[in-house]
Design an enzyme around this catalytic site. Sequence first.
Site, short mmCIF file in Angstrom:
data_model
loop_
_atom_site.label_atom_id
_atom_site.label_comp_id
_atom_site.label_asym_id
_atom_site.label_seq_id
_atom_site.Cartn_x
_atom_site.Cartn_y
_atom_site.Cartn_z
N LEU A 79 0.79 -1.22 0.00
CA LEU A 79 0.00 0.00 0.00
C LEU A 79 0.83 1.28 0.00
CD1 LEU A 79 -2.82 -1.15 2.43
CD2 LEU A 79 -2.78 -1.24 -0.06
N CYS A 80 2.13 1.16 -0.24
CA CYS A 80 2.99 2.34 -0.31
C CYS A 80 2.87 3.02 -1.67
CB CYS A 80 4.45 1.97 -0.06
SG CYS A 80 4.82 1.63 1.66
N HIS A 81 2.87 4.33 -1.64
CA HIS A 81 2.81 5.12 -2.88
C HIS A 81 4.20 5.20 -3.50
CE1 HIS A 81 -0.73 6.51 -0.65
NE2 HIS A 81 -1.25 6.77 -1.83
N MET A 115 8.65 4.52 5.34
CA MET A 115 8.75 3.14 4.85
C MET A 115 9.98 2.96 3.95
SD MET A 115 6.51 1.59 6.47
CE MET A 115 6.85 0.01 5.71
N GLU A 116 10.32 3.98 3.18
CA GLU A 116 11.51 3.90 2.34
C GLU A 116 12.77 3.84 3.19
OE1 GLU A 116 8.20 5.14 -0.19
OE2 GLU A 116 8.84 5.72 1.81
N ASP A 130 23.65 -11.79 4.35
CA ASP A 130 24.03 -12.67 3.25
C ASP A 130 25.54 -12.73 3.07
OD1 ASP A 130 23.47 -14.35 0.92
OD2 ASP A 130 24.14 -12.61 -0.25
#
Length: 163
Positions: A79-81, A115-116, A130
């Site tokens: 739901l992120c733009h 969120m970014e 990793d």
Amino acid sequence: MTEHHDRLTHVRDDGSAHMVDVTGKDETSREATAVGTVRTRPDVVELMYAADLPKGDALPVARIAGIMGAKKTPDLIPLCHPLPLGKITVDFDRLEDGVRIKARVKTRGVTGVEMEALTAVSTAALALYDMIKAVDKHATITDMRVLAKSGGKSGSWSIEEDR
């Protein structure tokens, strides 16, 4: 639908999720900073900072992974733009038992970039894991959180770092 402060903005009246309408919001400069930590053994930290891991030089790989992750946030978080990201930085602080990752993301847009910033930290941490898993399969990713945000209707805030 009437907006209320006590309602979840990504949930419609029928309970289904939706993307929030941001078309009526003012475009402002926005910034967010997030952090997270990859915990490992001191000898692995030494290998990481000496660029002597079996997979190679981990920190530059993790930095690029974090930048790429921030740019792909709307592809990963449903739901992120999509936003025009103006600046993304990913930095590392050496700890005795790991590496602290700090990401800062800036945009000029109608919604924030928390969120970014979190996605940058997450992907950088996953890339570090990793790169070190061959020498420490028990490494952990911890303490991921947003430290600060600025811009937008809700204004600016920050929390004090505890380390």
